[in-house]
Design an enzyme around this catalytic site. Structure first.
Site, mmCIF file in Angstrom:
data_model
loop_
_atom_site.group_PDB
_atom_site.id
_atom_site.type_symbol
_atom_site.label_atom_id
_atom_site.label_comp_id
_atom_site.label_asym_id
_atom_site.label_seq_id
_atom_site.Cartn_x
_atom_site.Cartn_y
_atom_site.Cartn_z
ATOM 1 N N ARG A 41 -8.251 23.115 -33.786
ATOM 2 C CA ARG A 41 -7.906 24.532 -33.910
ATOM 3 C C ARG A 41 -9.122 25.437 -34.062
ATOM 4 N NH1 ARG A 41 -5.215 27.870 -38.701
ATOM 5 N NH2 ARG A 41 -3.982 29.415 -37.539
ATOM 6 N N ALA A 102 -4.135 34.097 -34.764
ATOM 7 C CA ALA A 102 -3.746 32.710 -34.514
ATOM 8 C C ALA A 102 -2.597 32.406 -35.464
ATOM 9 C CB ALA A 102 -4.925 31.767 -34.764
ATOM 10 N N SER A 103 -1.435 32.097 -34.920
ATOM 11 C CA SER A 103 -0.245 31.875 -35.743
ATOM 12 C C SER A 103 -0.411 30.650 -36.631
ATOM 13 C CB SER A 103 0.987 31.692 -34.849
ATOM 14 O OG SER A 103 1.200 32.818 -34.050
ATOM 15 N N ALA A 104 0.361 30.600 -37.710
ATOM 16 C CA ALA A 104 0.366 29.429 -38.577
ATOM 17 C C ALA A 104 0.754 28.199 -37.762
ATOM 18 C CB ALA A 104 1.350 29.624 -39.722
ATOM 19 N N PRO A 105 -0.001 27.108 -37.825
ATOM 20 C CA PRO A 105 0.302 25.935 -37.016
ATOM 21 C C PRO A 105 1.720 25.404 -37.192
ATOM 22 C CG PRO A 105 -1.909 25.768 -37.897
ATOM 23 C CD PRO A 105 -1.292 26.978 -38.530
#
Length: 399
Positions: A41, A102-105
């Site tokens: 990431r 960046a969205s939460a995984p």
């Protein structure tokens, strides 16, 4: 140095995948685990990111100055803001408004699971962002089957660089995602990584019958919810919600209304009445309550005004239409165990009566949450429904 960096990537990814599995309630599917392990990431984050804690204002985190905090954020199961104010510099970070992230995984992989992807499927992604999602999709489906579109030229350029550096080459378009990308249609899946107040019909039209459109939802009253629609042979799409996932609103659907600039004007002469409905019961209630009310109230939004410098008023709740044509204000005098609240209303619609009716509907139907609500999208518009599509009403205004 290379071995040390690789070890940090492996440890960071392993910890992150463990957190994602915990969120999902089960082990990640092997194909997504492999994609994540091949796509660290942190390689998709810019050197400058913005972080907040406990709802406080954002603070800049520069990789060059604070590499440990930057790396920890990259492998935490939380969102990372990668752009503020559409790329414009701000002198005071209290004015910072997230415009790309960046969205939460855990949400990333939850959405990927909901897509139900199979080898050979073709997908359109709305909102490339950092390129991380597109990389995972390309690893799973192959570059040739992935099209991703990003409205912001600077964000698109960064995503393209990230994807290229990590060996991925999906079709990346810089353009308005609300229009989809007809040149690559039809798609088996369409997914958005931004929330919408209404589903663009182009997404439905560009998806095969039997295909799926997955998008975060954000109406004007509440925020959160994942909407999964299945496209039918007649060009409509219908589906239900999964609860609680907040995303940034699609830029072309932003609501730019200010109460004292556009809605409440000096020349307005409101009518006065009272209500027994606690304003906190509808506008500061549980997510599930507000989500259901939002589907009944359609085009209404609200804002709290604490200490409004009005004699006898401790807190005021404002409610307005998205066109700014009507508004209501509900006043609390600060007394405990208040039985009645003063209501002021202006415009052709009696908005507080609409709020009261929506709340009665919610009580009469056993307090439904997102799991009992659905949406049907046609070329003519949106129909919200409770439990079954036959039990519906036009989303903009309840019947």
């Amino acid at each position: 140095m290379t071995d040390s960096r690789n070890n940090l990537e492996q440890v960071g990814t392993a910890g992150l995948l463990q957190a994602v599995s915990h969120h999902l309630g089960h082990d990640m599917a092997p194909e997504w685990r492999k994609a994540a392990e091949a796509t660290p990431r942190h390689r998709f984050l810019p050197d400058r990111i913005w972080l907040s804690s406990d709802g406080d204002e954002f603070a800049l985190c520069d990789r060059g100055h604070d590499p440990e905090r930057w790396f920890a954020a990259a492998y935490a199961d939380g969102p990372v803001v990668t752009q503020i104010n559409d790329g414009q510099e701000v002198d005071d970070l209290s004015d910072a408004l997230p415009s790309s992230s960046a969205s939460a995984p855990s949400i990333v992989f939850q959405m990927l699971e909901l897509l139900g992807l199979e080898p050979g499927m073709r997908i359109l992604e709305i909102g490339t962002g950092t390129g991380f999602n597109a990389a995972l999709l390309s690893h799973r489906l192959g570059d040739v089957n992935v099209t991703t579109i990003e409205i912001d030229p600077d964000v698109a350029e960064l995503a393209r660089a990230n994807l290229t550096a990590n060996g991925y080459a999906p079709t990346l378009i810089c353009g308005d995602g609300s229009q989809g990308w007809d040149a690559g249609a039809p798609y088996d899946r369409v997914m958005a990584t931004c929330s919408v107040r209404e589903v663009p019909y182009s997404w439905i039209n560009q998806c095969r019958p039997g295909g799926v459109v997955l998008t975060p939802w954000c109406d004007d009253w509440s925020h959160g919810g994942l909407l999964r629609l299945t496209v039918t042979d007649d060009g409509t799409a219908t589906g239900r919600y999964s609860p609680d996932s907040a995303f940034m609103l699609m830029r072309t659907q932003r609501l730019d209304l200010r109460l004292f600039r556009d809605v409440v004007l000096d020349e307005h002469v409101p009518t006065e009445s009272t209500t027994t409905l606690d304003p906190w019961a509808v506008a500061d209630s549980a997510f599930e309550t507000q989500f259901a009310l939002g589907h009944r109230l359609g085009d209404l939004w609200y804002a709290w005004h604490h200490d409004p410098e009005v004699e006898g008023v401790a807190t005021r709740l404002w409610v307005a239409t998205t066109d700014g044509d009507s508004w209501a204000a509900v006043d609390w005098d600060g007394a405990e165990n208040t039985a009645h609240y003063t209501v002021w209303q202006h415009g052709p619609r009696r908005l507080w009566e609409e709020v009261e009716a929506a709340h009665r509907w919610w009580l009469d139907n056993d307090r439904p949450g997102p799991d009992r609500l659905g949406l049907t999208v046609t070329p003519e518009g949106h129909t919200a429904w409770l439990d079954h599509p036959a039990n519906g009403w036009p989303l903009g205004r309840p019947s």
